[in-house]
Design an enzyme around this catalytic site. Sequence first.
Site, PDB file in Angstrom:
ATOM      1  N   HIS A 102       0.855  -1.196   0.000  1.00 18.37           N
ATOM      2  CA  HIS A 102       0.000   0.000   0.000  1.00 18.37           C
ATOM      3  C   HIS A 102       0.887   1.242   0.000  1.00 18.37           C
ATOM      4  O   HIS A 102       1.737   1.411   0.871  1.00 18.37           O
ATOM      5  CB  HIS A 102      -0.895  -0.022   1.239  1.00 18.37           C
ATOM      6  CG  HIS A 102      -1.897   1.095   1.296  1.00 18.37           C
ATOM      7  ND1 HIS A 102      -3.109   1.041   0.635  1.00 18.37           N
ATOM      8  CD2 HIS A 102      -1.880   2.282   1.936  1.00 18.37           C
ATOM      9  CE1 HIS A 102      -3.797   2.148   0.876  1.00 18.37           C
ATOM     10  NE2 HIS A 102      -3.069   2.931   1.666  1.00 18.37           N
TER      11      HIS A 102
ATOM     12  N   MET B  28      -3.907  10.650  -2.428  1.00 23.07           N
ATOM     13  CA  MET B  28      -4.522  11.721  -1.626  1.00 23.07           C
ATOM     14  C   MET B  28      -3.976  13.031  -2.180  1.00 23.07           C
ATOM     15  O   MET B  28      -3.209  13.748  -1.529  1.00 23.07           O
ATOM     16  CB  MET B  28      -4.163  11.528  -0.144  1.00 23.07           C
ATOM     17  CG  MET B  28      -4.866  10.305   0.464  1.00 23.07           C
ATOM     18  SD  MET B  28      -4.104   9.720   1.993  1.00 23.07           S
ATOM     19  CE  MET B  28      -2.840   8.638   1.297  1.00 23.07           C
TER      20      MET B  28
HETATM   21  C1  DX5 Z   1      -3.386   7.710   6.097  1.00 26.14           C
HETATM   22  C2  DX5 Z   1      -2.917   6.593   5.190  1.00 26.14           C
HETATM   23  C3  DX5 Z   1      -2.778   5.266   5.855  1.00 26.14           C
HETATM   24  C4  DX5 Z   1      -1.823   5.236   6.982  1.00 26.14           C
HETATM   25  C5  DX5 Z   1      -2.150   4.077   7.865  1.00 26.14           C
HETATM   26  O1  DX5 Z   1      -3.684   8.819   5.314  1.00 26.14           O
HETATM   27  O2  DX5 Z   1      -3.823   6.429   4.119  1.00 26.14           O
HETATM   28  O3  DX5 Z   1      -2.471   4.256   4.898  1.00 26.14           O
HETATM   29  O4  DX5 Z   1      -0.492   5.165   6.580  1.00 26.14           O
HETATM   30  O5  DX5 Z   1      -1.281   4.119   8.931  1.00 26.14           O
HETATM   31  P1  DX5 Z   1      -1.537   3.326  10.290  1.00 26.14           P
HETATM   32  O6  DX5 Z   1      -1.687   1.894   9.939  1.00 26.14           O
HETATM   33  O7  DX5 Z   1      -0.284   3.633  11.035  1.00 26.14           O
HETATM   34  O8  DX5 Z   1      -2.762   3.905  10.922  1.00 26.14           O
HETATM   35 ZN    ZN Z   2      -3.620   4.704   2.654  1.00 23.89          ZN
END
Ligand code: DX5
Ligand code: ZN
Length: 224
Positions: free
Chosen positions: A39, A74
Amino acid sequence: MTAPEPAPVRIAPSILSADFARLGDEVRAIEEAGADWVHIDVMDGHYVPNLTIGPMVVKALRPHSALPFDVHLMISPVDHFLDAFAAAGADIITVHPEAGAHIHRTVQHIKSLGKQAGVSLNPGTPAKMLDYLIDDIDLVLVMSVNPGFGGQSFIASQLRKIEAVRRMIDKSGRDIRLEVDGGIDAATAPQAIAAGADVLVAGTATFKGGPSDYADNIRRLRGA
Ligand code: DX5
Ligand code: ZN
């Protein structure tokens, strides 16, 4: 008619929590540790208050892994970057409806590039947003934190949204992944799975402790 078999749960480590100075090694390490997807969180400092990586980094990582690259954009506006991420080696490209004026057009654009298209719902965005997209998309990403940073706490109200999206997907009869992203750890993973998620994004929970812990961390997320 019998209900379709639930898809096996896939683990998609977010490299946002990896060591950015050793990204190629990190991607190889999570693949060896049993990850299913990689991801990749792309942030622009505009749609979300953080800056991360662009298509050049995705391209540089591509030779380091055979796993599907799950690219979470994003960025706003998003459309003029889709071709670059597709060419860089993205397999799944996920976008936020709020990040562009024409989400339906953006989804068609991703499909025209031969890639799988995902739509992401922020914590304040209703499942209803998917009503006229569900027949075209390959993945729904439910954000269980506000996008921008790793290490935030899971927002429990999103479980109801995962349940609602699960019903929509099952009703559609289409092969659509239901991914949850943010605050996923060994405690919240089973809740997300019970609500209907079949792909778990996990940054902090995958990368904590360093490479020797990745396999155990991923196993714990699977509930094993
Ligand atoms: C946030 C990201 C996530 C994030 C998740 O904007 O889309 O993918 O990195 O991180 P954890 O697993 O640390 O909450
Ligand atoms: Zn993400």
